[in-house]
Write an enzyme that holds these catalytic residues in place. Structure first.
Site, PDB file in Angstrom:
ATOM      1  N   VAL B  14       0.833  -1.205   0.000  1.00 13.63           N
ATOM      2  CA  VAL B  14       0.000   0.000   0.000  1.00 13.63           C
ATOM      3  C   VAL B  14       0.871   1.259   0.000  1.00 13.63           C
ATOM      4  O   VAL B  14       0.552   2.254  -0.657  1.00 13.63           O
ATOM      5  CB  VAL B  14      -0.972  -0.008   1.193  1.00 13.63           C
ATOM      6  CG1 VAL B  14      -1.850   1.233   1.172  1.00 13.63           C
ATOM      7  CG2 VAL B  14      -1.833  -1.273   1.168  1.00 13.63           C
ATOM      8  N   ARG B  46      13.657  -0.746   4.137  1.00 15.00           N
ATOM      9  CA  ARG B  46      14.355  -1.040   2.879  1.00 15.00           C
ATOM     10  C   ARG B  46      13.577  -0.453   1.708  1.00 15.00           C
ATOM     11  O   ARG B  46      12.398  -0.180   1.827  1.00 15.00           O
ATOM     12  CB  ARG B  46      14.531  -2.558   2.713  1.00 15.00           C
ATOM     13  CG  ARG B  46      13.254  -3.358   2.725  1.00 15.00           C
ATOM     14  CD  ARG B  46      13.505  -4.855   2.853  1.00 15.00           C
ATOM     15  NE  ARG B  46      13.861  -5.246   4.200  1.00 15.00           N
ATOM     16  CZ  ARG B  46      12.980  -5.466   5.195  1.00 15.00           C
ATOM     17  NH1 ARG B  46      11.694  -5.286   4.989  1.00 15.00           N
ATOM     18  NH2 ARG B  46      13.366  -5.842   6.389  1.00 15.00           N
ATOM     19  N   LYS B 103      -6.922  -1.515   9.429  1.00 11.90           N
ATOM     20  CA  LYS B 103      -8.227  -1.914   9.993  1.00 11.90           C
ATOM     21  C   LYS B 103      -8.100  -2.498  11.391  1.00 11.90           C
ATOM     22  O   LYS B 103      -8.932  -2.249  12.253  1.00 11.90           O
ATOM     23  CB  LYS B 103      -8.921  -2.908   9.065  1.00 11.90           C
ATOM     24  CG  LYS B 103      -8.187  -4.240   8.923  1.00 11.90           C
ATOM     25  CD  LYS B 103      -8.234  -4.797   7.527  1.00 11.90           C
ATOM     26  CE  LYS B 103      -7.145  -4.179   6.691  1.00 11.90           C
ATOM     27  NZ  LYS B 103      -6.877  -4.851   5.418  1.00 11.90           N
ATOM     28  N   GLU B 127     -10.448   5.737   5.496  1.00 13.29           N
ATOM     29  CA  GLU B 127     -11.277   5.163   4.412  1.00 13.29           C
ATOM     30  C   GLU B 127     -10.669   3.866   3.887  1.00 13.29           C
ATOM     31  O   GLU B 127     -11.389   2.913   3.571  1.00 13.29           O
ATOM     32  CB  GLU B 127     -11.407   6.182   3.272  1.00 13.29           C
ATOM     33  CG  GLU B 127     -12.246   5.728   2.095  1.00 13.29           C
ATOM     34  CD  GLU B 127     -13.712   5.531   2.442  1.00 13.29           C
ATOM     35  OE1 GLU B 127     -14.394   6.511   2.728  1.00 13.29           O
ATOM     36  OE2 GLU B 127     -14.178   4.368   2.447  1.00 13.29           O
ATOM     37  N   GLY B 132     -10.984  -1.482   0.672  1.00 14.26           N
ATOM     38  CA  GLY B 132     -10.009  -0.897  -0.250  1.00 14.26           C
ATOM     39  C   GLY B 132     -10.466   0.382  -0.914  1.00 14.26           C
ATOM     40  O   GLY B 132     -10.691   1.393  -0.247  1.00 14.26           O
ATOM     41  N   GLY B 185      -1.005 -15.302  -4.515  1.00 17.17           N
ATOM     42  CA  GLY B 185      -0.724 -14.158  -3.658  1.00 17.17           C
ATOM     43  C   GLY B 185      -1.969 -13.512  -3.073  1.00 17.17           C
ATOM     44  O   GLY B 185      -1.893 -12.475  -2.427  1.00 17.17           O
ATOM     45  N   GLU B 188      -2.522 -15.324   2.422  1.00 13.46           N
ATOM     46  CA  GLU B 188      -1.250 -15.406   3.138  1.00 13.46           C
ATOM     47  C   GLU B 188      -0.899 -16.881   3.391  1.00 13.46           C
ATOM     48  O   GLU B 188      -1.747 -17.764   3.315  1.00 13.46           O
ATOM     49  CB  GLU B 188      -1.389 -14.726   4.510  1.00 13.46           C
ATOM     50  CG  GLU B 188      -1.873 -13.307   4.466  1.00 13.46           C
ATOM     51  CD  GLU B 188      -0.810 -12.345   3.937  1.00 13.46           C
ATOM     52  OE1 GLU B 188       0.384 -12.634   4.119  1.00 13.46           O
ATOM     53  OE2 GLU B 188      -1.191 -11.330   3.331  1.00 13.46           O
ATOM     54  N   ASP B 199     -10.198 -10.776   9.720  1.00 13.76           N
ATOM     55  CA  ASP B 199     -10.045  -9.556   8.914  1.00 13.76           C
ATOM     56  C   ASP B 199     -11.418  -8.917   8.664  1.00 13.76           C
ATOM     57  O   ASP B 199     -11.592  -7.701   8.818  1.00 13.76           O
ATOM     58  CB  ASP B 199      -9.365  -9.922   7.588  1.00 13.76           C
ATOM     59  CG  ASP B 199      -9.296  -8.760   6.627  1.00 13.76           C
ATOM     60  OD1 ASP B 199      -8.450  -7.880   6.835  1.00 13.76           O
ATOM     61  OD2 ASP B 199     -10.101  -8.731   5.670  1.00 13.76           O
ATOM     62  N   LYS B 203     -13.130  -5.156   9.889  1.00 13.15           N
ATOM     63  CA  LYS B 203     -13.805  -4.205   8.992  1.00 13.15           C
ATOM     64  C   LYS B 203     -15.251  -3.999   9.414  1.00 13.15           C
ATOM     65  O   LYS B 203     -15.770  -2.875   9.366  1.00 13.15           O
ATOM     66  CB  LYS B 203     -13.716  -4.712   7.557  1.00 13.15           C
ATOM     67  CG  LYS B 203     -12.270  -4.740   7.029  1.00 13.15           C
ATOM     68  CD  LYS B 203     -12.180  -5.530   5.727  1.00 13.15           C
ATOM     69  CE  LYS B 203     -10.766  -5.568   5.180  1.00 13.15           C
ATOM     70  NZ  LYS B 203     -10.632  -6.577   4.093  1.00 13.15           N
TER      71      LYS B 203
END
Lengths: 434, 434
Positions: B14, B46, B103, B127, B132, B185, B188, B199, B203
């Site tokens: 992000v 990094r 979140k 937001e 997203g 991807g 996880e 998750d 939210k």
């Protein structure tokens, strides 16, 4: 804290809904902004049995509201573009913020109104003017503000969508469904504004300005209605995997913006193709966010009032904020508006659906495909229906992407062939990124 | 005008997207707010090859950003709830506005963070923390602010929705699709957060607070994952006319709010049932507007950055506006938050889908229906599949509305029947107003 004082001009469908929402949500609104909102003055010729205005002061002359020194905010809900424009300009000149649901006034006189508002340091809010209760204008000017918007495509007229949905689901004819829509109160006695796309063109004008940061240019919107669509077209589109929707489309190209309202074949699997009945839906594709969809009620007393009152809440919360710190009228600073040109419809490139009827004679299809080929138009799919005896043969086809002007010339030549009977229907196709 | 100076903590997916959007949209952003935004300082261990940060100052210790006197706005994109919380609180104490996509931090520590922000007169914008790129938080706290929200129901975890979509479209098993999602991807290595609903619960906590004006109460969300769903359940739901979606549901009742995340049977014809793949969709039903849907990308570098940068644009435009004139953190004034209770899952009332396997013996169905009847549960539909020989017989049924506790007790009794084999699956049904 002292209440914020608002005046409401117009006590029709949206006006009565606004009174009702301000009254029923009064406690929640005060929880949001920390002070109450008080309806101080209503401008209306006659009472509306759908709302109880108690002892709120009423003026038969709405202009009295523009001159009422008590009012912080004027809510314009009388509609039309003459008295409404005069009323709003006068309220602005008197230093009042304005909330309006008036798409025609904003689309046709918005540039003038915003200039006056800027001069007097007041705000003009118009979320309710497009897609009723769906907060699509706020999404364009704030929520998606980080994006370069590639295109907006919306079902922004509920009456038209109701008609197309009924035609598709029940195989009915346009005229038949229009009559029912009029009986149900979805369509006006004179349905021109809805079915010929003028209402949608007003809304598209506003969407495009917020999406691209361009002045309002209603007179440059290409507009085509749905009254010539037949049950046969809807069936043929279905056969090819598409649904016909009446869309307002604003597209950013490297060579100007496109502003157009017309029937459009949309792939069945796209969510927008499944927005049915009187509901509205607006897709927005931004360069960062990708495709998005905003869906909900596009009209009606309470849904439209939902947007009106949201604007009132925002203004009531920010009465003390200077105009320079607010979201600009069209999402971009006035000196940041773009003067890019609007493309002529002849420049637009898309695929087409074509339907015509021919006499069953050897060689007629060869003539048609030759003409298309000469204009550089290639055919993606073609369906020629079997018929009995001497009846005209229906041919439907989908083209690959072609320039509008080439399509128009090809269809003029095809229409001149002796074996083509009646009018040729051509409808633009948009895959909406699918 | 002088640029607004921002610092970005975290240069992962992000963070790099945010740098890219701020750079690529710089000209448009200046057109919107009338002054440029300058990335002055980045906190990252990094470099990230996906973005070119040029000669922007970089600190390996992100805390340096909270103390940088140059910064107007801190953008927190490091994730997690420990260092992130400390960083944000320190930036707030130093008088900086904060934008975050975090979140977990907002859901678990938001009440504390907002209290600190109020004390220091700064804003905290989040937001990007839910769905997203979809501007759903702005819709709840501003666009739909005139409504009493009846319920919110959202597909708010893209990984879970990808898995369920693949299971449905291709008849695949959960474990098989999860493995693919990990390879792509989307999921996880440890998929618990996504597939067990944590998750989504973060939210949902945020959505519910904005919808109802209640404090953040993550610990009160009932959470159930999708890992036990089978291809058989998805087929059976389809047979009954439903799609199984993993929903976060927040519902206002006359007796408190419900906060729950669980697999849900949704009628096929509801638009939300057609939100597929990694996309998110959130339905909101308000008393004035009726049902609405907000759809788009729920994750990813650029879509999430779209929301982050929208928040930055709003803060940059309103740097001079006092906190009291801004939209309150949770849409309602802090002293206007409601202390209504959160219902226990046992109190929830809904229809259920039940699937079990029994030995093919006369009377077993009679036993099951008797137990259901004794708990006051009536059956809307039941399907008993024919099988060969001695194989267990699958029974699937839909109930009418029933209280969760009665359903639980009935299933305990049914599970104790000698002829019931293996676990019983029960999934809640929600018609979402259809």
């Amino acid at each position: 804290m002292a209440p914020v004082k608002v005046g409401i001009a117009g006590l029709g469908t949206v006006g009565s809904g606004t009174v009702n929402v301000l009254q029923s949500s009064a406690a929640d609104i005060a929880r949001r902004i920390g002070r109450p909102i008080e309806i101080t003055h209503i401008g209306a010729r006659r009472p509306n049995p759908h709302c109880d205005i108690g002892d709120i002061r009423v003026s038969a002359d709405v202009m009295a509201l523009a001159d009422d020194p008590e009012l912080d905010i004027l809510i314009e809900l009388i509609g039309g573009t003459t008295v409404a424009r005069e009323l709003v300009l006068r309220a602005i000149a008197n230093g009042k913020h304005v909330v309006t649901a008036n798409k025609a006034m904003i689309a046709e006189h918005g540039n003038e109104i915003f200039a006056a508002a800027a001069e007097h340091g007041v705000d003009v809010a118009f979320e309710a003017s497009v897609a009723g209760g769906i907060p699509i204008l706020k999404a364009l000017s704030e929520g998606l503000a980080a994006n370069r918007i590639n295109w907006v495509a919306g079902i922004i007229n509920g009456t038209g969508n109701f008609i197309l949905t009924e035609m598709r689901e029940k195989g009915r004819d346009f005229a038949d469904v229009l009559k029912e829509a009029q009986e149900l109160g979805y369509a006006e006695a004179d349905p021109t504004f809805d079915v010929e796309g003028i209402d949608a063109a007003h809304k598209l004008t506003i969407l495009a300005s917020l999406a691209f940061g361009i002045p309002l240019q209603f007179d440059k919107v290409y507009t085509e209605g749905i009254s010539k669509l037949t049950a046969e077209d809807i069936r043929a589109a279905d056969h090819f995997g598409y649904v016909i929707k009446h869309l307002g489309i604003a597209r950013q190209t490297s060579d100007g913006v496109e502003l157009r309202v017309h029937p459009t074949l949309v792939p069945k699997e796209v969510l927008l193709a499944n927005v049915n009945g009187v509901k509205n839906g607006v897709m927005v594709e931004g360069d960062a966010v990708g495709p998005t969809l905003f869906y909900g009620a596009g009209a009606g007393s309470l849904p439209t009032a939902s947007a009106v009152v949201a604007d009132v809440i925002e203004l009531a919360r920010t009465l003390a904020v200077p105009q320079a710190d607010r979201v600009p009228y069209l999402g971009f600073q006035t000196n940041g508006l773009s003067d890019q040109r609007v493309r002529d419809i002849d420049e637009v490139e898309c695929s087409f659906y074509v339907r015509l009827h021919v006499r069953d004679r050897t060689g007629v299809l060869a003539d048609i495909t030759r003409i298309l080929s000469e204009q550089g138009i290639s055919i993606e799919a073609l369906h020629q229906q079997d018929v009995d005896g001497d009846s005209p043969v229906p041919i439907v086809l989908l083209t690959h992407t072609v320039r509008e002007s080439a399509m128009r010339q090809a269809l003029e030549q095809i229409g001149a062939l002796g074996d083509v009977i009646g009018d040729i229907m051509r409808i633009r196709v948009d895959t909406l990124g699918a």
